[in-house]
Structures are given as structure tokens and as C-alpha cells.
Design a protein around this motif. Structure first.
Motif, PDB file in Angstrom:
ATOM      1  N   GLN A  83      73.843  75.821  83.288  1.00  0.00           N
ATOM      2  CA  GLN A  83      74.690  75.543  84.456  1.00  0.00           C
ATOM      3  C   GLN A  83      74.197  74.300  85.190  1.00  0.00           C
ATOM      4  OE1 GLN A  83      74.182  79.395  86.311  1.00  0.00           O
ATOM      5  NE2 GLN A  83      76.262  80.026  85.763  1.00  0.00           N
ATOM      6  N   CYS A  84      72.900  74.238  85.403  1.00  0.00           N
ATOM      7  CA  CYS A  84      72.312  73.093  86.098  1.00  0.00           C
ATOM      8  C   CYS A  84      72.597  71.803  85.330  1.00  0.00           C
ATOM      9  CB  CYS A  84      70.808  73.333  86.265  1.00  0.00           C
ATOM     10  SG  CYS A  84      69.940  72.027  87.155  1.00  0.00           S
ATOM     11  N   THR A  90      73.655  86.297  80.486  1.00  0.00           N
ATOM     12  CA  THR A  90      73.053  86.092  81.795  1.00  0.00           C
ATOM     13  C   THR A  90      71.590  85.687  81.620  1.00  0.00           C
ATOM     14  OG1 THR A  90      72.390  88.417  81.989  1.00  0.00           O
ATOM     15  CG2 THR A  90      74.539  87.822  82.908  1.00  0.00           C
ATOM     16  N   PRO A 100      78.110  77.293  90.140  1.00  0.00           N
ATOM     17  CA  PRO A 100      77.044  77.977  90.878  1.00  0.00           C
ATOM     18  C   PRO A 100      75.881  78.270  89.935  1.00  0.00           C
ATOM     19  CG  PRO A 100      78.854  79.487  90.443  1.00  0.00           C
ATOM     20  CD  PRO A 100      79.297  78.120  89.984  1.00  0.00           C
ATOM     21  N   LEU A 101      74.681  78.151  90.429  1.00  0.00           N
ATOM     22  CA  LEU A 101      73.494  78.428  89.617  1.00  0.00           C
ATOM     23  C   LEU A 101      73.130  79.892  89.767  1.00  0.00           C
ATOM     24  CD1 LEU A 101      71.424  75.207  90.409  1.00  0.00           C
ATOM     25  CD2 LEU A 101      72.988  75.641  88.509  1.00  0.00           C
ATOM     26  N   ASP A 102      74.011  80.750  89.206  1.00  0.00           N
ATOM     27  CA  ASP A 102      73.819  82.197  89.338  1.00  0.00           C
ATOM     28  C   ASP A 102      73.346  82.858  88.049  1.00  0.00           C
ATOM     29  OD1 ASP A 102      76.137  82.055  87.819  1.00  0.00           O
ATOM     30  OD2 ASP A 102      77.405  83.046  89.305  1.00  0.00           O
ATOM     31  N   GLY A 103      73.240  82.083  86.961  1.00  0.00           N
ATOM     32  CA  GLY A 103      72.760  82.636  85.698  1.00  0.00           C
ATOM     33  C   GLY A 103      73.755  83.525  84.986  1.00  0.00           C
ATOM     34  N   VAL A 104      75.045  83.396  85.313  1.00  0.00           N
ATOM     35  CA  VAL A 104      76.098  84.204  84.680  1.00  0.00           C
ATOM     36  C   VAL A 104      77.048  83.268  83.941  1.00  0.00           C
ATOM     37  CG1 VAL A 104      77.995  85.819  85.069  1.00  0.00           C
ATOM     38  CG2 VAL A 104      75.926  85.962  86.479  1.00  0.00           C
ATOM     39  N   LYS A 107      71.286  79.757  83.534  1.00  0.00           N
ATOM     40  CA  LYS A 107      71.101  78.975  84.758  1.00  0.00           C
ATOM     41  C   LYS A 107      70.721  77.538  84.416  1.00  0.00           C
ATOM     42  CE  LYS A 107      69.531  80.732  88.917  1.00  0.00           C
ATOM     43  NZ  LYS A 107      68.498  81.272  89.834  1.00  0.00           N
ATOM     44  N   ASP A 134      80.208  82.831  82.944  1.00  0.00           N
ATOM     45  CA  ASP A 134      81.533  83.377  83.214  1.00  0.00           C
ATOM     46  C   ASP A 134      82.631  82.487  82.630  1.00  0.00           C
ATOM     47  OD1 ASP A 134      81.592  81.189  84.938  1.00  0.00           O
ATOM     48  OD2 ASP A 134      81.602  82.389  86.763  1.00  0.00           O
ATOM     49  N   TYR A 170      64.749  75.627  85.161  1.00  0.00           N
ATOM     50  CA  TYR A 170      64.840  77.089  85.101  1.00  0.00           C
ATOM     51  C   TYR A 170      64.224  77.633  83.819  1.00  0.00           C
ATOM     52  CZ  TYR A 170      67.782  76.265  89.075  1.00  0.00           C
ATOM     53  OH  TYR A 170      68.236  75.854  90.297  1.00  0.00           O
TER      54      TYR A 170
END
Length: 121
Positions: free
Chosen positions: A58-59, A50, A72-76, A55, A78, A36
Motif C-alpha cells: 500500500q505504501c 492482510t 490507507p495504510l491499514d494492511g488490508v 501495508k 481490499d 513496514y
């Protein structure tokens, strides 16, 4: 000799799983499968951020065990990701502040295979 080492490793992983302890699972992803951002792009990330660098983190964190096993690979960035990052930092003796920078990026790209800290509930 090599087979004995593999059996010992397998037995240790089974015992850790039976005790509810988590270990990194490098088979879930490889650092090169997380594309990413460039591996050299390592900005400081904190809860609430974000974007593509989140992302990427996360990955990379999905190579680890723990709960949730995959983010989840949502770029947030959290609260669920914050909890996982703090756990990963603790596995490496880093300050568990949830801030992704220098050393945390390093361990995301090069996870230890011997961390059996229980994932926080």
C-alpha cells in the motif's frame, strides 16, 4: 537544453492532468520511506490478504497517481487496492490479475515515470 527538456516534461504532465490521465508521482513517497517490511520480503499477495507485507505494498503504491491518490495504510488488501494494483500492472504491460508477486513487487519499488494510462473509473 536541459531547461527545454524540463519545460517539455512539465507541459506533458500538465496536458495529461488536463485530460484526466494519471502518472506516477514519486514525490508522494520514496521506496525507502516504506519500512513496514524488508524490501527483500516479497510474498505473493492477493485480494483479502492482510498484514505488514500488504501495508508495504500500500505504501509503495501510494507513489503512483490515480484514484484514490493514496491508499490507507491499514494492511488490508481490499477491492480499492486491487483496482489500483491492476492499474499499476497495466502501466507496465504485466497481466492485470491483481496478484502481487515478483514483477509487480519490482515495479512497486521502481515505478515507471512514463505511464499515462487513465485510471479505471
Amino acid at each position: 537544453m536541459r531547461q527545454h527538456g524540463l519545460l517539455t516534461l512539465g507541459a506533458g504532465l500538465c496536458a495529461a492532468a488536463a485530460l484526466g490521465l494519471a502518472a506516477p508521482h514519486p514525490a508522494l513517497a520514496a521506496p525507502d520511506s516504506c519500512s513496514y517490511t524488508s524490501p527483500t520480503h516479497q510474498p505473493t499477495l492477493t485480494h483479502g490478504d492482510t498484514g505488514a507485507a500488504v501495508k508495504q505494498a500500500q505504501c509503495l503504491s501510494n507513489m503512483w497517481g490515480g484514484e484514490p491518490p493514496k491508499l490507507p495504510l491499514d494492511g488490508v488488501f481490499d477491492s480499492v487496492m486491487l483496482k489500483k494494483i491492476k492499474w499499476i500492472q497495466g502501466c507496465h504491460g504485466l497481466p492485470q490479475n491483481g496478484v502481487i508477486k515478483d514483477r509487480t513487487w519490482q515495479v512497486l519499488y521502481h515505478p515507471a515515470l512514463d505511464c499515462y494510462d487513465p485510471y479505471p473509473v
